[in-house]
Motif scaffolding. Structure first.
Motif, PDB file in Angstrom:
ATOM      1  N   LEU A  79       0.965  -1.174  -0.144  1.00 26.46           N
ATOM      2  CA  LEU A  79      -0.050   0.045   0.094  1.00 26.46           C
ATOM      3  C   LEU A  79       0.968   1.149   0.043  1.00 26.46           C
ATOM      4  O   LEU A  79       1.936   1.282   0.394  1.00 26.46           O
ATOM      5  N   LEU A  80       0.421   2.321  -0.714  1.00 28.54           N
ATOM      6  CA  LEU A  80       1.247   3.488  -0.685  1.00 28.54           C
ATOM      7  C   LEU A  80       0.444   4.733   0.145  1.00 28.54           C
ATOM      8  O   LEU A  80      -0.605   4.777  -0.023  1.00 28.54           O
ATOM      9  N   GLY A  81       1.495   5.390   0.581  1.00 32.33           N
ATOM     10  CA  GLY A  81       0.638   6.643   1.487  1.00 32.33           C
ATOM     11  C   GLY A  81       1.450   7.851   1.357  1.00 32.33           C
ATOM     12  O   GLY A  81       2.532   7.834   0.592  1.00 32.33           O
ATOM     13  N   ILE A  82       0.997   8.772   1.736  1.00 35.59           N
ATOM     14  CA  ILE A  82       1.724  10.361   1.622  1.00 35.59           C
ATOM     15  C   ILE A  82       1.696  10.943   3.298  1.00 35.59           C
ATOM     16  O   ILE A  82       0.766  10.957   3.733  1.00 35.59           O
ATOM     17  N   ALA A  83       2.836  11.588   3.285  1.00 34.88           N
ATOM     18  CA  ALA A  83       3.061  12.323   4.533  1.00 34.88           C
ATOM     19  C   ALA A  83       3.540  13.602   3.895  1.00 34.88           C
ATOM     20  O   ALA A  83       4.856  13.857   3.670  1.00 34.88           O
ATOM     21  N   THR A  84       3.057  14.710   4.159  1.00 36.55           N
ATOM     22  CA  THR A  84       3.378  15.883   3.606  1.00 36.55           C
ATOM     23  C   THR A  84       3.229  17.212   4.501  1.00 36.55           C
ATOM     24  O   THR A  84       2.054  17.196   5.135  1.00 36.55           O
ATOM     25  N   GLY A  85       4.016  18.286   4.474  1.00 43.98           N
ATOM     26  CA  GLY A  85       3.807  19.347   5.167  1.00 43.98           C
ATOM     27  C   GLY A  85       3.045  20.263   4.135  1.00 43.98           C
ATOM     28  O   GLY A  85       2.842  21.248   4.774  1.00 43.98           O
ATOM     29  N   LYS A  86       2.680  19.835   2.992  1.00 48.68           N
ATOM     30  CA  LYS A  86       1.735  20.602   2.297  1.00 48.68           C
ATOM     31  C   LYS A  86       0.206  20.696   3.024  1.00 48.68           C
ATOM     32  O   LYS A  86      -0.057  19.705   3.769  1.00 48.68           O
ATOM     33  N   SER A  87      -0.381  21.773   2.421  1.00 48.39           N
ATOM     34  CA  SER A  87      -2.012  21.800   2.758  1.00 48.39           C
ATOM     35  C   SER A  87      -2.595  20.683   2.067  1.00 48.39           C
ATOM     36  O   SER A  87      -2.174  20.020   0.978  1.00 48.39           O
ATOM     37  N   ARG A  88      -3.781  20.238   2.414  1.00 47.88           N
ATOM     38  CA  ARG A  88      -4.458  19.383   1.897  1.00 47.88           C
ATOM     39  C   ARG A  88      -4.938  19.692   0.328  1.00 47.88           C
ATOM     40  O   ARG A  88      -4.754  19.014  -0.850  1.00 47.88           O
ATOM     41  N   GLY A 144      -3.116  10.114  -7.997  1.00 51.02           N
ATOM     42  CA  GLY A 144      -3.722  10.069  -6.741  1.00 51.02           C
ATOM     43  C   GLY A 144      -4.442   8.651  -6.536  1.00 51.02           C
ATOM     44  O   GLY A 144      -4.316   8.265  -5.373  1.00 51.02           O
ATOM     45  N   SER A 145      -4.702   8.049  -7.476  1.00 53.91           N
ATOM     46  CA  SER A 145      -5.335   6.560  -7.521  1.00 53.91           C
ATOM     47  C   SER A 145      -4.222   5.535  -6.702  1.00 53.91           C
ATOM     48  O   SER A 145      -4.891   4.541  -6.168  1.00 53.91           O
ATOM     49  N   HIS A 146      -3.158   5.753  -6.702  1.00 51.82           N
ATOM     50  CA  HIS A 146      -2.069   5.028  -5.969  1.00 51.82           C
ATOM     51  C   HIS A 146      -1.949   5.242  -4.579  1.00 51.82           C
ATOM     52  O   HIS A 146      -1.488   4.269  -3.841  1.00 51.82           O
ATOM     53  N   PHE A 147      -2.505   6.305  -3.968  1.00 55.94           N
ATOM     54  CA  PHE A 147      -2.271   6.522  -2.676  1.00 55.94           C
ATOM     55  C   PHE A 147      -3.598   6.062  -1.826  1.00 55.94           C
ATOM     56  O   PHE A 147      -4.338   7.147  -2.035  1.00 55.94           O
ATOM     57  N   VAL A 148      -3.416   5.364  -0.934  1.00 52.90           N
ATOM     58  CA  VAL A 148      -4.689   4.868  -0.216  1.00 52.90           C
ATOM     59  C   VAL A 148      -4.661   5.741   1.125  1.00 52.90           C
ATOM     60  O   VAL A 148      -5.908   5.719   1.626  1.00 52.90           O
ATOM     61  N   THR A 149      -3.773   6.277   1.534  1.00 50.39           N
ATOM     62  CA  THR A 149      -3.701   7.200   2.640  1.00 50.39           C
ATOM     63  C   THR A 149      -2.992   8.548   2.501  1.00 50.39           C
ATOM     64  O   THR A 149      -1.927   8.333   1.922  1.00 50.39           O
ATOM     65  N   ARG A 150      -3.535   9.554   2.790  1.00 50.88           N
ATOM     66  CA  ARG A 150      -2.813  10.830   2.455  1.00 50.88           C
ATOM     67  C   ARG A 150      -3.154  11.893   3.692  1.00 50.88           C
ATOM     68  O   ARG A 150      -4.060  12.422   4.162  1.00 50.88           O
ATOM     69  N   GLN A 151      -1.902  12.003   4.106  1.00 53.10           N
ATOM     70  CA  GLN A 151      -1.865  12.814   5.409  1.00 53.10           C
ATOM     71  C   GLN A 151      -1.046  14.244   5.283  1.00 53.10           C
ATOM     72  O   GLN A 151       0.138  14.072   4.484  1.00 53.10           O
ATOM     73  N   SER A 152      -1.967  15.371   5.438  1.00 51.74           N
ATOM     74  CA  SER A 152      -1.159  16.701   5.218  1.00 51.74           C
ATOM     75  C   SER A 152      -1.071  17.344   6.510  1.00 51.74           C
ATOM     76  O   SER A 152      -1.696  17.127   7.628  1.00 51.74           O
ATOM     77  N   ALA A 153      -0.582  18.708   6.254  1.00 53.74           N
ATOM     78  CA  ALA A 153      -0.381  19.678   7.378  1.00 53.74           C
ATOM     79  C   ALA A 153      -1.601  20.116   7.915  1.00 53.74           C
ATOM     80  O   ALA A 153      -1.702  20.821   9.018  1.00 53.74           O
ATOM     81  N   ASP A 154      -2.725  19.904   7.090  1.00 52.30           N
ATOM     82  CA  ASP A 154      -4.087  20.473   7.764  1.00 52.30           C
ATOM     83  C   ASP A 154      -4.504  20.022   8.794  1.00 52.30           C
ATOM     84  O   ASP A 154      -5.095  20.540   9.712  1.00 52.30           O
ATOM     85  N   ASP A 155      -4.076  18.465   9.140  1.00 54.77           N
ATOM     86  CA  ASP A 155      -4.546  17.779  10.167  1.00 54.77           C
ATOM     87  C   ASP A 155      -3.822  17.234  11.340  1.00 54.77           C
ATOM     88  O   ASP A 155      -4.297  16.420  11.980  1.00 54.77           O
ATOM     89  N   HIS A 156      -2.539  17.821  11.287  1.00 56.65           N
ATOM     90  CA  HIS A 156      -1.640  17.112  12.053  1.00 56.65           C
ATOM     91  C   HIS A 156      -0.497  18.176  12.483  1.00 56.65           C
ATOM     92  O   HIS A 156      -0.309  19.165  11.483  1.00 56.65           O
ATOM     93  N   PRO A 157       0.236  17.891  13.413  1.00 59.31           N
ATOM     94  CA  PRO A 157       1.266  18.886  14.021  1.00 59.31           C
ATOM     95  C   PRO A 157       2.428  18.836  12.834  1.00 59.31           C
ATOM     96  O   PRO A 157       2.492  17.869  12.165  1.00 59.31           O
TER      97      PRO A 157
END
Length: 221
Positions: free
Chosen positions: A108-117, A130-143
């Motif tokens: 599975l592929l994911g993203i963790a970025t300091g960018k905004s959503r 986009g279709s390759h990443f099943v989880t996308r984490q951005s700065a909007d929702d995390h420290p």
């Protein structure tokens, strides 16, 4: 039966080379406040951090109202430039490596970025990834990185154990975040931090061509 593995990518400096876009947006934010624009190495040195944290590092002791204006000014300039393939091109070999990993049944592929959503979605749409990443984490929702929240959320969403996950990034913030979350880490040298700042990574590579094999080796311990 082989356990699922999760491969988490940073974006800026890892998947796409967005330095011209970032530098122009940061310059606009500083100029609007009558401040000297930091040199490019300083700007690239804070890429990966959430925007308020990055600007605060470049301009310490700014009062909150000025910092908020600069954050908004950066965002406005960033989207005025429009996210496009010329502004933020994929690094050579990035698409092939992502598609190779995504094609594996146990990956599975994911993203963790300091960018905004919003910024992340624009990048993925522009490059049709986009279709390759099943989880996308951005700065909007995390420290901000290097806090492990983004990686921990990706693990939780996918149900993958930390020992079966790899965090890939070009900055020490990515490596510190991955280590704090208990996952293996893979540094890449084509991004914005010098190789010596990636010394804490479990492995470091110099090209996307070697990325799938490096991920396999890390999974093997």
């Amino acid at each position: 039966m082989t356990a699922l593995r999760l491969v988490i990518f940073d974006v800026d400096g890892t998947l796409v080379d967005s330095q011209s876009h970032i530098a122009a947006s940061m310059a606009a934010a500083f100029q609007a406040e009558g401040l000297a624009v930091p040199p490019l190495p300083a700007i690239l040195g804070v890429v990966g951090l959430s925007l308020p944290v990055a600007i605060a590092r470049l301009a310490p002791d700014l009062p909150g109202d000025r910092l908020a204006r600069m954050v908004e000014g950066y965002r406005q300039q960033y989207f005025a430039l429009r996210v496009g393939t010329e502004a933020s091109p994929l690094y050579p070999g990035a698409r092939a490596a992502v598609e190779t990993l995504a094609a594996a049944d146990d990956t599975l592929l994911g993203i963790a970025t300091g960018k905004s959503r919003r910024g992340l979605d624009a990048i993925l749409e522009t490059h049709a990834l986009g279709s390759h990443f099943v989880t996308r984490q951005s700065a909007d929702d995390h420290p901000s990185k290097p806090h492990p929240a983004m990686v921990l959320a990706a693990l939780s969403e996918t149900g993958v154990a930390p020992e079966n996950a790899v965090m890939i990034g070009d900055t020490e913030f990515d490596i510190e975040m991955g280590r704090a979350a208990g996952v293996r880490t893979l540094g890449v040298t084509w991004g914005y931090h010098a190789p010596d700042r990636l010394a804490a990574a479990d492995a470091v590579i110099d090209s996307f061509a070697s990325l799938p094999a490096a991920v396999d080796r890390l999974r093997g311990g």
